[in-house]
Write a protein that holds these residues in place. Structure first.
Motif, PDB file in Angstrom:
ATOM      1  N   ASP A  64      49.189  62.257 -60.581  1.00  0.00           N
ATOM      2  CA  ASP A  64      49.700  63.597 -60.898  1.00  0.00           C
ATOM      3  C   ASP A  64      50.985  63.892 -60.128  1.00  0.00           C
ATOM      4  N   ALA A  65      51.100  63.332 -58.935  1.00  0.00           N
ATOM      5  CA  ALA A  65      52.292  63.541 -58.105  1.00  0.00           C
ATOM      6  C   ALA A  65      53.410  62.563 -58.462  1.00  0.00           C
ATOM      7  N   ALA A 115      44.840  65.954 -44.666  1.00  0.00           N
ATOM      8  CA  ALA A 115      45.461  66.149 -45.971  1.00  0.00           C
ATOM      9  C   ALA A 115      45.101  67.506 -46.579  1.00  0.00           C
ATOM     10  N   ALA A 116      43.877  67.947 -46.387  1.00  0.00           N
ATOM     11  CA  ALA A 116      43.447  69.220 -46.973  1.00  0.00           C
ATOM     12  C   ALA A 116      44.203  70.411 -46.384  1.00  0.00           C
ATOM     13  N   ALA A 123      48.181  73.103 -54.251  1.00  0.00           N
ATOM     14  CA  ALA A 123      46.925  73.835 -54.006  1.00  0.00           C
ATOM     15  C   ALA A 123      45.759  73.125 -54.703  1.00  0.00           C
ATOM     16  N   HIS A 124      46.003  72.616 -55.898  1.00  0.00           N
ATOM     17  CA  HIS A 124      44.957  71.871 -56.621  1.00  0.00           C
ATOM     18  C   HIS A 124      44.526  70.641 -55.825  1.00  0.00           C
ATOM     19  N   ALA A 125      45.476  69.909 -55.287  1.00  0.00           N
ATOM     20  CA  ALA A 125      45.147  68.708 -54.499  1.00  0.00           C
ATOM     21  C   ALA A 125      44.348  69.087 -53.260  1.00  0.00           C
ATOM     22  N   ASN A 130      39.298  69.196 -50.326  1.00  0.00           N
ATOM     23  CA  ASN A 130      38.270  69.956 -49.597  1.00  0.00           C
ATOM     24  C   ASN A 130      36.879  69.674 -50.157  1.00  0.00           C
ATOM     25  N   GLY A 131      36.762  69.567 -51.463  1.00  0.00           N
ATOM     26  CA  GLY A 131      35.475  69.210 -52.066  1.00  0.00           C
ATOM     27  C   GLY A 131      35.028  67.819 -51.641  1.00  0.00           C
ATOM     28  N   MET A 132      35.961  66.890 -51.639  1.00  0.00           N
ATOM     29  CA  MET A 132      35.652  65.530 -51.193  1.00  0.00           C
ATOM     30  C   MET A 132      35.273  65.515 -49.722  1.00  0.00           C
TER      31      MET A 132
END
Length: 155
Positions: A64-65, A115-116, A123-125, A130-132
């Protein structure tokens, strides 16, 4: 996102992929060697699957980046893996794999935490990471408990 930010973000995300690949290699090796403890073997299989999810999720973020996802683990992981293989030959393989896994999870948790919080990431990343991070911490807790249990049985 500027080119500089994008390059930084891609490098940081690829580092996470590399660390997750290191962890997956440990779990795959442990399962292939057939850990004697069924509980440890089940945990290793679950952790291997969790690493595949991290690798796949972060690979999507790298793409995506606009980047090329890392295809290999890290140099540190390769070196630790070599010493870890030696330890499984010389000592208790179950404890060695669990200890090696615990260290790999700690590296991954730290990389995800950094990274979070990184403003160079979208913001999506950051939400995805954060979920991971939550899932990885839960796995790390399970691995820490397994190491304590294995050491307790050998005492």
């Amino acid at each position: 996102m500027s080119t500089v930010q994008s390059g930084h973000a891609i490098r940081e995300l690829n580092q996470i992929i590399g660390i997750a690949r290191d962890g997956h290699d440990i779990y795959a090796r442990a399962v292939a060697d057939g850990a004697q403890d069924p509980q440890l073997n089940a945990l290793m299989m679950r952790m291997a699957a969790a690493k595949v999810q991290v690798i796949d999720g972060v690979t999507r973020l790298v793409r995506d980046a606009g980047g090329q996802p890392a295809r290999h683990g890290t140099l540190a992981g390769s070196l630790r893996g070599g010493f870890g293989r030696l330890g499984t030959v010389l000592g208790d393989a179950g404890i060695q794999y669990a200890s090696e896994s615990q260290a790999a999870e700690a590296r991954l948790v730290k990389a995800l935490e950094v990274a979070a919080r990184d403003g160079a990431l979208t913001a999506h990343a950051r939400r995805t990471l954060n979920g991971m991070l939550l899932e990885t911490r839960l796995g790390w807790d399970d691995m820490c408990q397994e190491v304590a249990d294995l050491r307790g049985r050998d005492a």
